[in-house]
Design a protein around this motif. Sequence first.
Motif, PDB file in Angstrom:
ATOM      1  N   GLY A   1       0.693  -1.447  -0.016  1.00  0.00           N
ATOM      2  CA  GLY A   1       0.128  -0.037   0.142  1.00  0.00           C
ATOM      3  C   GLY A   1       0.897   1.180  -0.057  1.00  0.00           C
ATOM      4  N   LEU A   2       0.208   2.434   0.290  1.00  0.00           N
ATOM      5  CA  LEU A   2       0.933   3.704   0.133  1.00  0.00           C
ATOM      6  C   LEU A   2       0.060   4.595   1.161  1.00  0.00           C
ATOM      7  CD1 LEU A   2      -0.472   6.136  -1.440  1.00  0.00           C
ATOM      8  CD2 LEU A   2       0.438   4.953  -3.405  1.00  0.00           C
ATOM      9  N   ILE A   3       0.919   5.386   1.790  1.00  0.00           N
ATOM     10  CA  ILE A   3       0.299   6.624   2.427  1.00  0.00           C
ATOM     11  C   ILE A   3       0.626   7.767   2.016  1.00  0.00           C
ATOM     12  CG2 ILE A   3       2.072   6.504   4.277  1.00  0.00           C
ATOM     13  CD1 ILE A   3      -0.069   7.501   6.564  1.00  0.00           C
ATOM     14  N   MET A   4      -0.611   8.770   1.862  1.00  0.00           N
ATOM     15  CA  MET A   4      -0.022  10.227   1.450  1.00  0.00           C
ATOM     16  C   MET A   4      -0.042  11.177   2.488  1.00  0.00           C
ATOM     17  SD  MET A   4       0.356  12.289  -0.966  1.00  0.00           S
ATOM     18  CE  MET A   4      -0.235  11.558  -2.843  1.00  0.00           C
ATOM     19  N   GLY A   5       0.829  11.658   2.922  1.00  0.00           N
ATOM     20  CA  GLY A   5       0.966  12.749   3.965  1.00  0.00           C
ATOM     21  C   GLY A   5       1.289  14.013   3.635  1.00  0.00           C
ATOM     22  N   GLY A   6       1.477  15.021   4.362  1.00  0.00           N
ATOM     23  CA  GLY A   6       1.743  16.467   4.019  1.00  0.00           C
ATOM     24  C   GLY A   6       0.738  17.086   3.330  1.00  0.00           C
ATOM     25  N   SER A   7       0.523  18.135   2.909  1.00  0.00           N
ATOM     26  CA  SER A   7      -0.233  19.185   2.069  1.00  0.00           C
ATOM     27  C   SER A   7       0.244  20.175   1.287  1.00  0.00           C
ATOM     28  CB  SER A   7      -1.053  19.604   3.438  1.00  0.00           C
ATOM     29  OG  SER A   7      -2.322  20.385   2.967  1.00  0.00           O
TER      30      SER A   7
ATOM     31  N   GLY B   1       6.726   3.111   0.270  1.00  0.00           N
ATOM     32  CA  GLY B   1       5.362   3.659   0.009  1.00  0.00           C
ATOM     33  C   GLY B   1       4.968   5.044   0.762  1.00  0.00           C
ATOM     34  N   LYS B   2       5.781   5.748   1.187  1.00  0.00           N
ATOM     35  CA  LYS B   2       5.365   6.700   2.054  1.00  0.00           C
ATOM     36  C   LYS B   2       5.660   8.076   1.115  1.00  0.00           C
ATOM     37  CE  LYS B   2       4.214   9.941   5.172  1.00  0.00           C
ATOM     38  NZ  LYS B   2       5.225  10.264   6.369  1.00  0.00           N
ATOM     39  N   ILE B   3       4.391   8.982   1.027  1.00  0.00           N
ATOM     40  CA  ILE B   3       4.529   9.992   0.068  1.00  0.00           C
ATOM     41  C   ILE B   3       4.134  11.272   0.723  1.00  0.00           C
ATOM     42  CG2 ILE B   3       3.557  10.980  -1.977  1.00  0.00           C
ATOM     43  CD1 ILE B   3       2.886   8.177  -2.741  1.00  0.00           C
ATOM     44  N   THR B   4       5.063  12.202   0.930  1.00  0.00           N
ATOM     45  CA  THR B   4       4.748  13.559   1.363  1.00  0.00           C
ATOM     46  C   THR B   4       4.632  14.653   0.243  1.00  0.00           C
ATOM     47  OG1 THR B   4       6.262  12.724   3.148  1.00  0.00           O
ATOM     48  CG2 THR B   4       5.862  15.179   3.048  1.00  0.00           C
ATOM     49  N   ALA B   5       3.503  15.135   0.362  1.00  0.00           N
ATOM     50  CA  ALA B   5       3.177  16.303  -0.512  1.00  0.00           C
ATOM     51  C   ALA B   5       3.509  17.671  -0.005  1.00  0.00           C
ATOM     52  CB  ALA B   5       1.666  16.310  -0.943  1.00  0.00           C
ATOM     53  N   SER B   6       4.158  18.734  -0.785  1.00  0.00           N
ATOM     54  CA  SER B   6       4.402  19.808  -0.516  1.00  0.00           C
ATOM     55  C   SER B   6       4.126  20.807  -1.589  1.00  0.00           C
ATOM     56  CB  SER B   6       5.974  20.009  -0.331  1.00  0.00           C
ATOM     57  OG  SER B   6       6.469  19.160   0.748  1.00  0.00           O
ATOM     58  N   PRO B   7       3.917  22.370  -1.346  1.00  0.00           N
ATOM     59  CA  PRO B   7       3.582  22.932  -2.529  1.00  0.00           C
ATOM     60  C   PRO B   7       4.893  22.953  -3.693  1.00  0.00           C
ATOM     61  CG  PRO B   7       3.477  24.147  -0.446  1.00  0.00           C
ATOM     62  CD  PRO B   7       3.802  22.852  -0.005  1.00  0.00           C
ATOM     63  N   GLY B   8       4.587  23.081  -4.952  1.00  0.00           N
ATOM     64  CA  GLY B   8       5.633  22.981  -5.642  1.00  0.00           C
ATOM     65  C   GLY B   8       6.662  24.143  -5.499  1.00  0.00           C
ATOM     66  N   CYS B   9       7.887  23.809  -5.931  1.00  0.00           N
ATOM     67  CA  CYS B   9       8.918  24.975  -5.898  1.00  0.00           C
ATOM     68  C   CYS B   9       8.733  25.966  -7.104  1.00  0.00           C
ATOM     69  CB  CYS B   9      10.216  24.441  -6.158  1.00  0.00           C
ATOM     70  SG  CYS B   9      10.457  23.129  -7.739  1.00  0.00           S
ATOM     71  N   GLU B  10       7.936  25.537  -8.206  1.00  0.00           N
ATOM     72  CA  GLU B  10       7.756  26.542  -8.994  1.00  0.00           C
ATOM     73  C   GLU B  10       6.384  27.454  -8.892  1.00  0.00           C
ATOM     74  OE1 GLU B  10       5.262  24.367 -12.649  1.00  0.00           O
ATOM     75  OE2 GLU B  10       7.273  23.503 -11.930  1.00  0.00           O
ATOM     76  N   GLY B  11       5.631  27.094  -7.647  1.00  0.00           N
ATOM     77  CA  GLY B  11       4.625  27.916  -7.281  1.00  0.00           C
ATOM     78  C   GLY B  11       3.271  27.582  -8.293  1.00  0.00           C
ATOM     79  N   GLY B  12       2.622  28.595  -8.246  1.00  0.00           N
ATOM     80  CA  GLY B  12       1.274  28.498  -9.323  1.00  0.00           C
ATOM     81  C   GLY B  12       0.478  27.116  -9.294  1.00  0.00           C
ATOM     82  N   GLY B  13       0.456  26.734  -7.769  1.00  0.00           N
ATOM     83  CA  GLY B  13      -0.449  25.489  -7.957  1.00  0.00           C
ATOM     84  C   GLY B  13       0.318  24.220  -7.916  1.00  0.00           C
ATOM     85  N   SER B  14       1.561  24.290  -8.370  1.00  0.00           N
ATOM     86  CA  SER B  14       2.377  22.992  -8.745  1.00  0.00           C
ATOM     87  C   SER B  14       2.379  22.377  -7.356  1.00  0.00           C
ATOM     88  CB  SER B  14       3.765  23.254  -9.403  1.00  0.00           C
ATOM     89  OG  SER B  14       4.423  24.019  -8.252  1.00  0.00           O
ATOM     90  N   VAL B  15       2.742  20.867  -7.519  1.00  0.00           N
ATOM     91  CA  VAL B  15       2.940  19.833  -6.256  1.00  0.00           C
ATOM     92  C   VAL B  15       4.542  19.302  -6.363  1.00  0.00           C
ATOM     93  CG1 VAL B  15       2.130  18.137  -4.943  1.00  0.00           C
ATOM     94  CG2 VAL B  15       0.351  19.723  -6.203  1.00  0.00           C
ATOM     95  N   ASP B  16       4.948  19.044  -5.242  1.00  0.00           N
ATOM     96  CA  ASP B  16       6.165  18.280  -5.183  1.00  0.00           C
ATOM     97  C   ASP B  16       5.854  17.008  -4.245  1.00  0.00           C
ATOM     98  OD1 ASP B  16       7.609  20.006  -6.911  1.00  0.00           O
ATOM     99  OD2 ASP B  16       9.113  20.847  -5.127  1.00  0.00           O
ATOM    100  N   LEU B  17       5.936  16.071  -4.802  1.00  0.00           N
ATOM    101  CA  LEU B  17       5.863  14.809  -3.839  1.00  0.00           C
ATOM    102  C   LEU B  17       7.298  14.061  -3.722  1.00  0.00           C
ATOM    103  CD1 LEU B  17       2.965  13.001  -5.501  1.00  0.00           C
ATOM    104  CD2 LEU B  17       2.803  14.471  -3.935  1.00  0.00           C
ATOM    105  N   GLU B  18       7.642  13.798  -2.438  1.00  0.00           N
ATOM    106  CA  GLU B  18       8.829  13.205  -1.888  1.00  0.00           C
ATOM    107  C   GLU B  18       8.270  11.581  -1.903  1.00  0.00           C
ATOM    108  OE1 GLU B  18      12.027  13.520   1.352  1.00  0.00           O
ATOM    109  OE2 GLU B  18      10.430  12.335   2.031  1.00  0.00           O
TER     110      GLU B  18
END
Length: 461
Positions: free
Chosen positions: A386-392, A420-437
């Motif tokens: 499985g996986l877990i989605m964390g962060g925001s 399977g751990k994923i951490t979401a952050s606002p994207g470095c480019e801004g504008g609603g982009s997303v970075d996933l570790e």
Amino acid sequence: MIKLISECFVKPKYVTESSKKLYHLSPGDIVMLSIDPIQKGLLFSLNNHNNTTEIVSNLVQNLKHSLSIALVHFYPLAGRFTTRKLENGSSIFIDCNKGPGARLIHARALNLSVSDIVSPIDVTICHCLFDLGEKMVNFDGISKALLSIQVTELLDGLFIGFSINHTIVDGTSFIHFVSMLSEIYNSTHSFSSYNKIVHISRMPVFNYNKFWFDGDPEEDSILKIPVLNLNQLIFRGYNPGQLRERIFHFSSSSLKNLKIKANQECGTHNVLSSFLALTGFVWKSITKARNLPSNQETKCFLAIGIRSRVDPPVSDDYFGNIVSKAEWGCKVEELLGRDLGWAAMNLHKLVKAHDGNVITDFYKGLAKSPFVIPRGFEEDPLGETGLIMGGSTRFDMFGSEFGLGRALGIRMGYANKEDGKITASPGCEGGGSVDLEICLRPHVMATLESDPEFMQFVSYN
């Protein structure tokens, strides 16, 4: 690689009546005692400055002063945990005046540049930028700092790494503290006098125990954990095994396309969010890369912020843990045999069903029977399926600038890494982009990276 230049501990600039009292933990706090701190940091470029060492030294001194002011408001972060034996159990709380205070580290990376942090495919190099690479679990806050900040001087920049005990904060409270520290820094570092009284725009709210209890919140605020020795609930030997940690960038246009695709496949318009479409897409892609048996069960775990879901809502200024986790699972053949819209819609239904009644009932039960999540259990009890989605993506880490302008990127430390751990952050480019570790076994990561269906939505900065 990392050289310690200096280390000190910082106390609040002055003691308030509130900080003289014991700070009792909530049921949601106690759950976190056996896992890792939250670790996030900001990367800044100093490429256009001549004397990087002098700039960093001045920043550390100004940060020390700003931190002393911030701790007046966020006083639990300056203390240490204390335990007490009770009849047939024990309790744990924060003595806000115990210990030397919050930890502030000035370090130098002898051979690291900004590009070494922001450009590599794998980001394990960032582990040393938090607490000098030392590891702890939250319960170790009995003897170790509940807040640690490491300022690391790079050849052409600097990195500010924040480690905060996850028993005290969730992601919302973490960002609240960092943003207020930045606000204080930016309002005081240019003043020659350090006697300026500083007010902050968002004061933290403490002791929200009335949310958890049916009875008298003051009387019920001391939670009894049904063991005499809390050490027996803490597992420090957990080893997640070999992992690769990589950040994948998803532009706003990629997210828009995933959202349109998921909604079209469900025959809906704007019902499915871009984030749930992204989550479903990543879940399908990782499950495919793992090459699991078709009849194997797979689950997606979502860390859900619940402050706005309860009645009355809990303010984002409340300082503590108010999060929940929801899960939905199916057979691998179902997940991979159906389209993206099917996966995203089921995740959407899961989130919608996680309403205030469900949350309140769970936490009131937790208040009556507190427990600690065993290390390693919370991420993937199914065993690498499985996986877990964390962060925001809503956590505005980039809003904290410390007089240096917008950061180039957000990076995480060693904490809470699992397959399977994923951490979401606002994207470095801004504008609603997303970075996933994303953390995966090396062979699974290699398969994911070579999947054209997945990589077509990944952008390169």
